[in-house]
Design a protein around this motif. Structure first.
Motif, PDB file in Angstrom:
ATOM      1  N   LYS A   1       0.812  -1.206   0.000  1.00  0.00           N
ATOM      2  CA  LYS A   1       0.000   0.000   0.000  1.00  0.00           C
ATOM      3  C   LYS A   1       0.849   1.262   0.000  1.00  0.00           C
ATOM      4  O   LYS A   1       0.585   2.202  -0.765  1.00  0.00           O
ATOM      5  N   LYS A   2       1.898   1.307   0.819  1.00  0.00           N
ATOM      6  CA  LYS A   2       2.693   2.538   0.929  1.00  0.00           C
ATOM      7  C   LYS A   2       3.842   2.589  -0.057  1.00  0.00           C
ATOM      8  O   LYS A   2       4.120   3.634  -0.652  1.00  0.00           O
ATOM      9  N   TRP A   3       4.536   1.462  -0.244  1.00  0.00           N
ATOM     10  CA  TRP A   3       5.769   1.497  -1.022  1.00  0.00           C
ATOM     11  C   TRP A   3       5.648   0.798  -2.380  1.00  0.00           C
ATOM     12  O   TRP A   3       6.618   0.798  -3.144  1.00  0.00           O
ATOM     13  N   GLY A   4       4.477   0.212  -2.672  1.00  0.00           N
ATOM     14  CA  GLY A   4       4.352  -0.574  -3.900  1.00  0.00           C
ATOM     15  C   GLY A   4       4.632   0.216  -5.160  1.00  0.00           C
ATOM     16  O   GLY A   4       5.131  -0.334  -6.150  1.00  0.00           O
ATOM     17  N   ARG A   5       4.350   1.502  -5.160  1.00  0.00           N
ATOM     18  CA  ARG A   5       4.550   2.314  -6.360  1.00  0.00           C
ATOM     19  C   ARG A   5       6.025   2.593  -6.635  1.00  0.00           C
ATOM     20  O   ARG A   5       6.413   2.843  -7.777  1.00  0.00           O
ATOM     21  N   VAL A   6       6.846   2.574  -5.604  1.00  0.00           N
ATOM     22  CA  VAL A   6       8.259   2.933  -5.781  1.00  0.00           C
ATOM     23  C   VAL A   6       9.199   1.744  -5.574  1.00  0.00           C
ATOM     24  O   VAL A   6      10.394   1.843  -5.870  1.00  0.00           O
ATOM     25  N   ILE A   7       8.675   0.647  -5.036  1.00  0.00           N
ATOM     26  CA  ILE A   7       9.496  -0.534  -4.783  1.00  0.00           C
ATOM     27  C   ILE A   7       9.246  -1.562  -5.877  1.00  0.00           C
ATOM     28  O   ILE A   7       8.114  -1.960  -6.125  1.00  0.00           O
ATOM     29  N   GLY A   8      10.313  -1.988  -6.546  1.00  0.00           N
ATOM     30  CA  GLY A   8      10.201  -2.993  -7.598  1.00  0.00           C
ATOM     31  C   GLY A   8      11.138  -4.158  -7.360  1.00  0.00           C
ATOM     32  O   GLY A   8      11.686  -4.339  -6.262  1.00  0.00           O
TER      33      GLY A   8
END
Length: 395
Positions: free
Chosen positions: A134-141
């Motif tokens: 939810k918090k880091w999914g957009r920037v964590i790959g």
């Protein structure tokens, strides 16, 4: 006995400090350190024992206190039987998991301090996976996950080497140095209260507290420098919880070292969409699918020493095409026209052509080098680029 040991401790410390470390052999200095650690831990245990002894003694020799405790406990039992109250741990597994799933990260941390059973549940990976996404999914790959695993492996290797080094490390088989280490690393807290390094909770908190730099990509780098408008470059970033922004470190741009950029907002960050590094040519697999109007990202770099960045563009019509949708045959031509409409029509950056059949890195030292291409299928990715569109046309 404990009083005598405490009184004797200053004498031990004075003697140990009166002999400089440099004048002692390595094994002697390490033995002195071990002695100091031992006495410190011994005093901590002694103080804890004395506290427990006083508590037990007061309950044992004071009948009034003991009777009051019994009455209070009995009243609590009667209240539970009458009201039907139950412990949280008495709930069914699915219900308890659903409750924990509704808690915030702060709530989970607080709930984990209630008891050992709840601590294990509140630190489980499946509970924290949702918060992580939810918090880091957009920037964590995938690249950030590999970086975290490499970080853990390197740290564990360093700890193993430290334990095996010197005379102090050689005593690990007979003295619980890991116990002493846990006291030093966690401020005297018991080992059971420390987090497993490989847990998702540990990873979440490391990012939250800004202790972990991870790979990501930054739109319009260097505070929106005009030379990087509508581009996205690789960087190492870390989170700043005080400002709810990120700090970015870019690789050297040619021979020029780039200072870190602070205050990077969330909407300027994304996880790398491909595993290709900034110095490698991306293998293009969409050339046969490209048609006029398609949105694309293409690698571009100023010269061979520079890293690649991803630049936004669209597929345009060839000059020989009438641009009539029913008569257009551009998709059958071996040449593809790419347009970058953020530049003026007469700019040398406005258009470039690539070979559909045999595309490799193309360009020169004057116009730069164009590399691999990604076709954008996601509406969110396209909307993000349009959101970053410059307010004025670039020269």
């Amino acid at each position: 006995m404990l009083f005598l040991l405490i009184s004797f401790l200053p004498f031990i410390l004075i003697i140990s400090k009166s002999i400089p470390l440099k004048s002692l052999p390595l094994w002697a200095s390490e033995m002195r350190l071990l002695s100091l650690l031992f006495w410190r831990e011994f005093l901590c245990l002694g103080a804890h024992w004395l506290k427990e002894f006083r508590l037990v003694g007061s309950q044992r020799f004071d009948p009034l206190i003991r009777m009051a405790c019994k009455k209070k406990a009995a009243a609590r039992v009667e209240n539970v039987e009458e009201s039907g109250e139950m412990s949280v741990l008495d709930l069914p597994e699915l219900v308890l998991d659903a409750i924990l799933g509704k808690l915030s990260p702060t709530g989970l941390s607080s709930m984990g301090g209630v008891c050992k059973s709840l601590r294990e549940r509140c630190r489980s990976d499946h509970v924290w996976e949702r918060h992580m996404k939810k918090k880091w999914g957009r920037v964590i790959g995938r690249a950030a996950r590999r970086e975290w695993q490499a970080y853990l492996a390197l740290r564990n290797e360093s700890l193993s080497n430290a334990k095996a080094k010197g005379f102090l490390g050689s005593l690990s088989c007979v003295w619980p140095l890991c116990w002493v280490k846990s006291r030093l690393d966690f401020g005297g807290k018991p080992l059971m209260s420390s987090l497993p390094d490989d847990s998702i909770m540990s990873w979440y908190l490391s990012i939250e507290k800004g202790k972990f730099w991870f790979p990501a990509q930054v739109y319009n780098r260097e505070h929106g420098h005009v030379g990087f408008m509508l581009s996205c470059y690789d960087a190492q970033v870390r989170y700043d919880c005080n400002t709810d922004t990120f700090e970015a470190r870019y690789p050297p741009h040619g021979r020029r070292t780039i200072p870190p950029e602070g205050g990077v907002q969330w909407d300027r960050l994304r996880a790398p969409p491909v595993d290709t590094s900034a110095h490698e040519l991306h293998v293009t697999d969409c050339l046969n699918d490209l048609r006029p109007g398609d949105h694309i990202e293409i690698q571009w770099r100023r010269n061979k020493e520079f890293p690649y960045g991803w630049w936004y563009g669209v597929v345009g019509h060839l000059e020989s095409c009438s641009q009539n949708d029913q008569q257009c045959r551009c998709h059958n031509n071996d040449t593809i026209m790419l347009e970058f409409n953020q530049y003026t029509p007469d700019s040398r950056w406005r258009r470039t052509v690539i070979d559909r059949k045999n595309h490799r890195e193309e360009g020169n030292e004057t116009d730069g080098f164009y590399g691999g291409i990604r076709k954008l299928y996601s509406k969110d990715e396209i909307a993000m680029w349009k959101q970053l569109w410059p307010t004025e046309v670039l020269e």
